[in-house]
Design an enzyme around this catalytic site. Structure first.
Site, PDB file in Angstrom:
ATOM      1  N   PHE A  18      20.742  19.121 -15.899  1.00 47.22           N
ATOM      2  CA  PHE A  18      21.457  18.463 -14.809  1.00 47.22           C
ATOM      3  C   PHE A  18      21.052  17.000 -14.736  1.00 47.22           C
ATOM      4  O   PHE A  18      19.973  16.605 -15.189  1.00 47.22           O
ATOM      5  CB  PHE A  18      21.165  19.156 -13.468  1.00 47.22           C
ATOM      6  CG  PHE A  18      19.732  19.074 -13.033  1.00 47.22           C
ATOM      7  CD1 PHE A  18      19.293  18.035 -12.225  1.00 47.22           C
ATOM      8  CD2 PHE A  18      18.802  20.031 -13.442  1.00 47.22           C
ATOM      9  CE1 PHE A  18      17.963  17.954 -11.825  1.00 47.22           C
ATOM     10  CE2 PHE A  18      17.472  19.966 -13.044  1.00 47.22           C
ATOM     11  CZ  PHE A  18      17.050  18.922 -12.234  1.00 47.22           C
ATOM     12  N   CYS A  19      21.941  16.184 -14.173  1.00 46.89           N
ATOM     13  CA  CYS A  19      21.659  14.772 -13.945  1.00 46.89           C
ATOM     14  C   CYS A  19      22.410  14.345 -12.689  1.00 46.89           C
ATOM     15  O   CYS A  19      22.974  15.183 -11.989  1.00 46.89           O
ATOM     16  CB  CYS A  19      22.038  13.921 -15.161  1.00 46.89           C
ATOM     17  SG  CYS A  19      23.772  14.066 -15.657  1.00 46.89           S
ATOM     18  N   THR A  20      22.442  13.077 -12.397  1.00 46.74           N
ATOM     19  CA  THR A  20      22.995  12.615 -11.125  1.00 46.74           C
ATOM     20  C   THR A  20      24.468  12.960 -10.956  1.00 46.74           C
ATOM     21  O   THR A  20      24.867  13.604  -9.991  1.00 46.74           O
ATOM     22  CB  THR A  20      22.802  11.094 -10.983  1.00 46.74           C
ATOM     23  OG1 THR A  20      21.428  10.769 -11.194  1.00 46.74           O
ATOM     24  CG2 THR A  20      23.233  10.628  -9.600  1.00 46.74           C
ATOM     25  N   ILE A  43      24.260  16.494  -9.722  1.00 47.55           N
ATOM     26  CA  ILE A  43      23.590  16.735  -8.447  1.00 47.55           C
ATOM     27  C   ILE A  43      24.482  16.327  -7.279  1.00 47.55           C
ATOM     28  O   ILE A  43      24.518  16.993  -6.241  1.00 47.55           O
ATOM     29  CB  ILE A  43      22.266  15.950  -8.380  1.00 47.55           C
ATOM     30  CG1 ILE A  43      21.342  16.346  -9.530  1.00 47.55           C
ATOM     31  CG2 ILE A  43      21.558  16.184  -7.046  1.00 47.55           C
ATOM     32  CD1 ILE A  43      20.233  15.344  -9.791  1.00 47.55           C
TER      33      ILE A  43
END
Length: 305
Positions: A189-191, A218
């Protein structure tokens, strides 16, 4: 798989600025010619932020009035060959950017690995509503694809911190940690999702099959998953003057150290090394590290003197 244009700006928000985070991977051989029209449209409509253009697509975060942002998104989706971008809206009480920049780049998110193409191979997208079940699986290894300073103020329960300072360092981390990933479901996952597009493509290229990533990142998770069901702890760092957001994409009380640009929580500001506008504990730790390195080299320990 990309595209989230059907999502509309929330008309009920009472905050004056709409923030749009977007990206789209698509072949844009004439991307240089797109720069000036985009810059003119943004400046004419009071939009600020950053848009990156490359032969592989477009990426950026911008802010302005709801009407101005709608004009920009309509312009972007009308670019021949581009299609609908992955798009996330949030809101801000103040303009979160100082200026407008439209830049030409080699990559819209810089990994530095030749031949990575998310349009050809990418991990399996997992919707926010299904994410908890995946990362709660004991056979899943969860990898936070962001940088160390982002991880420091918030992450998912049980997530690994690769301790990278830039996205370019991630490929080497994977190669050095293959044993932690072998035989596991790999959930990244990332922003907002864009780093995971390339990260999952890279990992799949190394022969891993069970590779997944959080669709919309996210930000989409915090928008859609109720706080009482959330497995997210802390705040999500964003690359603008809001610094970080929490559940519901509400602005947080995290601030930036104006010396080193690290995010600071209210607890961080209690450190004896924090001085408003001058330094923080992170600044102090980095300075001490440099002093010790200088001493080993026999150099003057008064760094910066």
């Amino acid at each position: 798989m990309q595209g989230n244009f059907s999502k509309k700006i929330d008309p009920m928000s009472n905050l004056p600025f709409t923030v749009a985070a977007l990206y789209c991977f698509a072949p844009l051989p004439q991307y240089e010619s797109l720069r000036e029209p985009l810059a003119q449209l943004c400046c004419a409509n009071g939009i600020k932020g950053t848009l990156l253009l490359a032969a592989e697509g477009i990426n950026g975060t911008v802010a302005g009035s709801a009407g101005a942002i709608e004009k920009l998104i309509a312009h972007i989706t009308a670019i021949p060959g581009l299609g609908e971008p992955e798009l996330k809206y949030s809101h801000a009480s103040e303009m979160p950017f100082h200026r407008m920049k439209v830049r030409l780049k080699r990559e819209i998110v810089t990994m530095g690995v030749e031949g990575i193409d998310p349009l050809k191979s990418v991990g399996t997208y997992i919707a926010p509503k299904d994410w908890n079940a995946l990362i709660a699986d004991e056979n899943t290894v969860v990898v936070d694809k962001r940088n160390d300073y982002e991880y420091a103020i918030g992450t998912f329960e049980g997530a690994i911190d690769p301790q990278t300072r830039t996205f370019r360092e991630f490929p080497e981390w994977v190669k050095q940690n293959r044993d932690r990933l072998e035989g596991k479901k790999i959930a990244m996952f990332c922003t907002g999702g864009i780093r995971c597009e390339k990260a999952t493509a890279f990992v799949k290229g190394l022969g891993f099959d069970d590779v997944y990533h959080l669709k919309g990142g996210i930000l989409k998770y915090l928008e859609e998953v109720p706080r009482e069901q959330s497995m997210w702890n802390g705040e999500c760092f964003v690359f603008d003057e809001r610094v970080a957001v929490g559940h519901g994409l509400a602005e947080s009380d995290v601030e930036l150290c104006r010396a080193c640009r690290r995010p600071l929580t209210p607890q961080d500001k209690l450190s004896q090394f924090f001085e408003e506008g001058v330094s923080c504990a992170g600044c102090y730790a980095e300075r001490q590290k440099q002093v010790k390195l200088a001493e080993k080299r026999g150099a003057n320990k008064h760094i910066g003197s």
